[in-house]
Write a protein that holds these residues in place. Sequence first.
Motif, short mmCIF file in Angstrom:
data_model
loop_
_atom_site.label_atom_id
_atom_site.label_comp_id
_atom_site.label_asym_id
_atom_site.label_seq_id
_atom_site.Cartn_x
_atom_site.Cartn_y
_atom_site.Cartn_z
N GLN A 221 12.61 -14.36 3.28
CA GLN A 221 13.19 -13.18 4.28
C GLN A 221 12.83 -11.90 3.51
O GLN A 221 12.75 -11.01 4.36
N THR A 222 12.74 -11.83 2.29
CA THR A 222 12.37 -10.68 1.52
C THR A 222 11.16 -10.15 1.83
O THR A 222 10.95 -8.87 2.17
N LEU A 223 10.18 -10.92 1.71
CA LEU A 223 8.74 -10.42 2.03
C LEU A 223 8.40 -10.21 3.71
O LEU A 223 7.97 -9.33 3.79
N GLY A 224 9.29 -10.94 4.42
CA GLY A 224 9.09 -10.73 5.83
C GLY A 224 9.43 -9.12 6.01
O GLY A 224 9.21 -8.25 6.85
N GLN A 225 10.86 -8.92 5.52
CA GLN A 225 11.31 -8.04 5.70
C GLN A 225 10.70 -6.36 5.00
O GLN A 225 10.23 -5.49 5.86
N ILE A 226 10.03 -6.51 3.93
CA ILE A 226 9.05 -5.65 3.35
C ILE A 226 7.94 -5.44 4.09
O ILE A 226 7.60 -4.30 4.65
N LEU A 227 7.33 -6.52 4.57
CA LEU A 227 5.94 -6.59 5.16
C LEU A 227 6.23 -5.96 6.69
O LEU A 227 5.44 -5.06 7.23
N ALA A 231 4.47 -2.42 8.66
CA ALA A 231 3.64 -2.28 9.75
C ALA A 231 4.31 -1.26 10.59
O ALA A 231 3.37 -0.55 11.27
N SER A 232 5.53 -1.32 10.95
CA SER A 232 6.15 -0.28 11.87
C SER A 232 6.20 0.98 11.19
O SER A 232 5.81 2.22 11.88
N ALA A 233 6.48 1.21 9.80
CA ALA A 233 6.32 2.51 9.13
C ALA A 233 4.89 3.28 9.20
O ALA A 233 4.66 4.44 9.54
N VAL A 254 7.82 6.65 3.55
CA VAL A 254 8.52 5.38 3.50
C VAL A 254 7.44 4.61 3.12
O VAL A 254 8.01 3.43 2.52
N LEU A 255 6.24 4.63 3.65
CA LEU A 255 5.07 3.71 3.24
C LEU A 255 5.05 3.46 1.57
O LEU A 255 4.93 2.60 1.13
N THR A 256 5.17 4.81 1.11
CA THR A 256 5.15 4.82 -0.43
C THR A 256 6.32 3.98 -1.02
O THR A 256 6.19 2.96 -1.97
N MET A 257 7.45 4.16 -0.46
CA MET A 257 8.67 3.59 -1.01
C MET A 257 8.51 1.99 -0.84
O MET A 257 8.82 1.19 -1.53
N ASN A 258 8.13 1.62 0.38
CA ASN A 258 7.88 0.29 0.72
C ASN A 258 7.03 -0.29 -0.06
O ASN A 258 6.92 -1.69 -0.29
N THR A 259 5.78 0.22 -0.21
CA THR A 259 4.68 -0.29 -1.47
C THR A 259 5.17 -0.56 -2.59
O THR A 259 4.95 -1.60 -3.45
N ASN A 260 6.05 0.42 -3.11
CA ASN A 260 6.81 0.27 -4.37
C ASN A 260 7.88 -1.16 -4.49
O ASN A 260 7.98 -1.87 -5.39
N PHE A 278 -1.30 -4.51 -8.13
CA PHE A 278 -1.12 -4.68 -6.78
C PHE A 278 -0.98 -3.26 -5.94
O PHE A 278 -1.47 -3.07 -4.93
N ASN A 279 -0.21 -2.35 -6.69
CA ASN A 279 0.26 -1.28 -5.97
C ASN A 279 -1.04 -0.48 -5.53
O ASN A 279 -0.88 0.22 -4.42
N PRO A 280 -1.81 0.00 -6.49
CA PRO A 280 -3.11 0.87 -5.96
C PRO A 280 -3.76 0.11 -5.08
O PRO A 280 -4.31 0.83 -4.19
N LEU A 281 -4.02 -1.17 -5.28
CA LEU A 281 -4.70 -1.85 -4.11
C LEU A 281 -4.21 -1.67 -2.65
O LEU A 281 -4.95 -1.44 -1.81
#
Length: 551
Positions: A221-227, A231-233, A254-260, A278-281
């Motif tokens: 659920q966590t990974l689905g929520q973030i991913l 996409a929408s962001a 939002v994309l930066t926060m989501n990436t973090n 992972f973060n810079p990639l």
Amino acid sequence: MKIHMTRILTLMLAVFLVIPAFASAAPTTKGSAADLRSALGNLLGEHAILAINTMQKGYDGKADFADAAGALNANTDELSQAIASVYGDEAGKSFNTIWSSHIGYFVDYVKATGAKDNVAKQKAVDNLEIYRLAQAKFFATANPNLNEQELAEGLKMHINELLKAFNSYVAKDYASVYTTEREAYAHMLMTGDALADGIVKQFPTMFTGDIMNNPASDLRQTLGQILGEHASAAVFAMQKGIDGAPDFDQAAAVLTMNTNDLSNAIASIYGADAGKAFNPLWSSHIGYFVDYVKATATKDNTAKQKAVANLEKYRLAQAKFFATANPNLSEQQLADGLKMHINELLKAFDSYVAKDYKTAYTAEREAYAHMFMTGDALSEGIVKQFPAKFETTTPTVPTSPQVSTVTMQLGSKTIHVNNNKMMMDVAPFIKNGSTFIPVRFLAEGIGAKVKYDKTTNTTWIMAGDDKLAFWIGQDTMQLNGMNKKVGATVFVKDGRTEVPLRFITELLGWNVAWGKDKATIIMTKAMAPASAAAHNMATDMTNMSAGHMSH
């Protein structure tokens, strides 16, 4: 003919209710209960994002407003089908009518705001109040495991979050817009958890396991929520970019926060170094999408092709990263999935630029749903890689678990933990539609240690090797170094840290019921005898830490 991914999830619900999943010796993210939870979270989370986007489009008088609203209506239809798959066609139709009404009232609010008609705005707010009570009654009538008052409180939070996001947009407080949007999204996934939990309890023979205490399901659920949020962001940030919208920077943030958040999730599984790598990639492909948007705006086809070429290099590198970290993940399949992700986002953007808005929103919804499927694949691979971390431990002595009960009452400082009576400094109370409780007494009552750090305004809860941190004045907490949205700002009342009842009980896996007087809070959970209470709480925390982050 291409079938919408989210529609597939919805139609699967009917299958889950007639074909029980078979128990497996090895932990897995799969199963009827976990699938139900994921599907409801997917749809409800998408509703929040689409509603906020549609309200913005309506206020701005954008040409794609009708298609944005169409995507929101399609989401409603799929939610209605999900309800029908559980409770029958008539219930599905009734739900559609009630749920659709609140979308209409939000539209009324947007129109009234544009017309500066305060009377009409108030009428819309009044209608939303009528709606939330009717919607709560609908669910509580259908399912005796769902408390009508708690449902009404949750719906009030949903309404307030959407209105806050819109009002902030009108006031050009864009940072608040997107902070609130993230909270609204996470809150709707929590709502999906509550509904799924109630359904599983209502039809126990059709489901396996307790989905609120299954660490593998939590990871999925966590990974689905973030991913899904990513996409929408990404789609809506790209729209803001090509439009030259004043809130582009905040939408992109939002994309930066989501990436973090995603990097923290990776770090929680593979270590801090992996999270940093992972973060810079992952961030690089967001940058390439921005390059594509800029090149489109300047009509620089060479730059557009360069951005596409960079995205191609990125997907291969990202696939290699995951496959190297986890032997259960196929590098080729990962690369193919990332290609689909990239193509869906580019299709949504190119269609928007071409003013083919119907295609733009169809592609956006497909991209969102596809990311939940990606989360499914990643989480299952991780659970297979670290099965011991995701086992649901069952106490061997005694063989039958004991039910622990915590009872509190609104306005009363008395708390009963099983047969032990304790006094709290602050009684449970309702604020802004949410029930708040002092976290110290609940935690200590079930065996955890609590410590307050005055220098950082932090309340720490420690159970075994697990640590939770609640920061005063913030709506984010930390679980073993991983951030998670609380759903409301944590604050101090009479010297005690107050957190939302729903958040802390869902975090710890307790069942909550309200007494007939609508003021008594009854919390129950099956666990070992009192001597092992602290150990069981530590297990809860370990399960949660396997994959939780911001929701």
